[in-house]
Design a protein around this motif. Structure first.
Motif, PDB file in Angstrom:
ATOM      1  N   ALA A 277       0.809  -1.226   0.000  1.00 39.69           N
ATOM      2  CA  ALA A 277       0.000   0.000   0.000  1.00 39.69           C
ATOM      3  C   ALA A 277       0.838   1.270   0.000  1.00 39.69           C
ATOM      4  O   ALA A 277       0.402   2.302  -0.527  1.00 39.69           O
ATOM      5  N   ASP A 278       2.022   1.239   0.575  1.00 40.22           N
ATOM      6  CA  ASP A 278       2.845   2.445   0.682  1.00 40.22           C
ATOM      7  C   ASP A 278       3.959   2.506  -0.356  1.00 40.22           C
ATOM      8  O   ASP A 278       4.844   3.359  -0.256  1.00 40.22           O
ATOM      9  N   VAL A 279       3.927   1.618  -1.329  1.00 42.26           N
ATOM     10  CA  VAL A 279       4.931   1.651  -2.408  1.00 42.26           C
ATOM     11  C   VAL A 279       4.421   2.607  -3.480  1.00 42.26           C
ATOM     12  O   VAL A 279       3.722   2.226  -4.411  1.00 42.26           O
ATOM     13  N   ASP A 280       4.782   3.872  -3.343  1.00 38.77           N
ATOM     14  CA  ASP A 280       4.225   4.917  -4.209  1.00 38.77           C
ATOM     15  C   ASP A 280       4.977   5.101  -5.524  1.00 38.77           C
ATOM     16  O   ASP A 280       4.476   5.779  -6.427  1.00 38.77           O
ATOM     17  N   THR A 281       6.172   4.516  -5.637  1.00 39.49           N
ATOM     18  CA  THR A 281       6.968   4.718  -6.853  1.00 39.49           C
ATOM     19  C   THR A 281       6.711   3.644  -7.901  1.00 39.49           C
ATOM     20  O   THR A 281       7.337   3.649  -8.968  1.00 39.49           O
ATOM     21  N   VAL A 282       5.786   2.726  -7.606  1.00 37.41           N
ATOM     22  CA  VAL A 282       5.495   1.623  -8.523  1.00 37.41           C
ATOM     23  C   VAL A 282       4.004   1.620  -8.854  1.00 37.41           C
ATOM     24  O   VAL A 282       3.160   1.812  -7.976  1.00 37.41           O
ATOM     25  N   TRP A 283       3.685   1.402 -10.139  1.00 38.95           N
ATOM     26  CA  TRP A 283       2.296   1.187 -10.562  1.00 38.95           C
ATOM     27  C   TRP A 283       2.040  -0.306 -10.580  1.00 38.95           C
ATOM     28  O   TRP A 283       2.885  -1.096 -11.033  1.00 38.95           O
ATOM     29  N   PHE A 284       0.866  -0.728 -10.094  1.00 38.98           N
ATOM     30  CA  PHE A 284       0.567  -2.150  -9.954  1.00 38.98           C
ATOM     31  C   PHE A 284      -0.628  -2.567 -10.804  1.00 38.98           C
ATOM     32  O   PHE A 284      -1.674  -1.904 -10.787  1.00 38.98           O
ATOM     33  N   LEU A 285      -0.469  -3.666 -11.508  1.00 45.18           N
ATOM     34  CA  LEU A 285      -1.601  -4.401 -12.057  1.00 45.18           C
ATOM     35  C   LEU A 285      -1.849  -5.553 -11.079  1.00 45.18           C
ATOM     36  O   LEU A 285      -1.042  -6.480 -10.981  1.00 45.18           O
ATOM     37  N   ILE A 286      -2.948  -5.463 -10.340  1.00 42.34           N
ATOM     38  CA  ILE A 286      -3.246  -6.438  -9.284  1.00 42.34           C
ATOM     39  C   ILE A 286      -4.290  -7.418  -9.785  1.00 42.34           C
ATOM     40  O   ILE A 286      -5.418  -7.022 -10.100  1.00 42.34           O
TER      41      ILE A 286
END
Length: 249
Positions: free
Chosen positions: A144-153
């Motif tokens: 949740a706090d990994v702001d430098t990465v965009w995620f396809l979940i």
């Protein structure tokens, strides 16, 4: 009602074992955690939800005159496996663990092993900026706090936890093909894969696709399991269960 054989788990191995026992006239009941909204139901009787810990499971085994328990839960469902070992010991019921083997790294694959999701989240920013996250909906808060990465979940059901600020949610269920996974990686410009060492063929295509796409895969190791007799083949589990079923009056 008497249930000679109890199968814990909704894995493909659990369903195959339930079908084989049911076809032989064995009164088998499969216990599912109930976390998936539309689970694939096995043949035979099905119960949903927990037992109330080892004490509750031990009491259930005695009440239903269970002759054998097969723990065929997901490789990361450590809590129920712990309960199964404790409960069967208290109730005096034989226990077998049916667990698919973990994945083996093929030549040319860039695999990064970590011990848990928190370690995976800490490693991610050094590997890429667009991650394909396929670790299931449990534990997503670790990212949740990994702001430098965009995620396809990708998960089966909508998650009920805090998610990363930058993400897209894909609700889907396997099995998957390598070509389909490759198309997903290319369409979303994925540069790192995150998954758990679940093993099996239903979801292995993403790892092959990641290798072909030339990106690293971050893989969470399986948690330690309590000591229990373990097999990896459904036929071996079937033979074991039938022996216990036939040996008691």
């Amino acid at each position: 009602m008497r249930y000679p054989v109890l199968i814990l788990g909704g894995t493909s191995e659990a369903r195959a074992l339930a079908a084989a026992l049911h076809s032989r006239g064995v009164a088998v009941v499969s216990s599912l955690a109930g976390r998936v909204e539309r689970p694939r139901l096995p043949e035979g009787e099905v119960r949903l939800g927990g037992f109330g810990g080892p004490d509750g499971l031990a009491a259930w085994l005695t009440e239903h005159d269970v002759r054998a328990v097969v723990d065929a839960t997901h490789p990361f469902a450590a809590r129920i496996s712990d309960s199964a070992v404790a409960a069967t010991a208290r109730a005096g019921v034989p226990l077998l663990r049916l667990e698919r083997p973990g994945w083996t790294r093929p030549d040319g694959a860039d695999w990064r092993w970590v011990d848990d999701l928190d370690e995976a989240a800490a490693l991610l920013p050094s590997l890429g900026t667009r991650a394909f996250l396929t670790s299931g909906r449990q534990g997503l808060a670790a990212f949740a706090d990994v702001d430098t990465v965009w995620f396809l979940i990708r998960c089966v059901d909508p998650p009920e936890t805090r998610l990363p600020r930058h993400h897209e949610l894909l609700l889907d269920r396997g099995p998957y093909t390598v070509d389909r996974e490759l198309n997903l990686l290319r369409t979303h410009r994925i540069d790192v894969l995150v998954t758990k060492d679940s093993g099996g063929s239903m979801t292995a295509a993403k790892l092959d696709a990641a290798t072909r796409h030339g990106i690293p895969s971050v893989i969470v190791r399986r948690p330690p399991r309590p000591d229990a007799l373990t097999v990896s083949d459904v036929d071996d589990a079937l033979h074991w269960a039938l022996e216990r079923y036939e040996s008691r009056p």
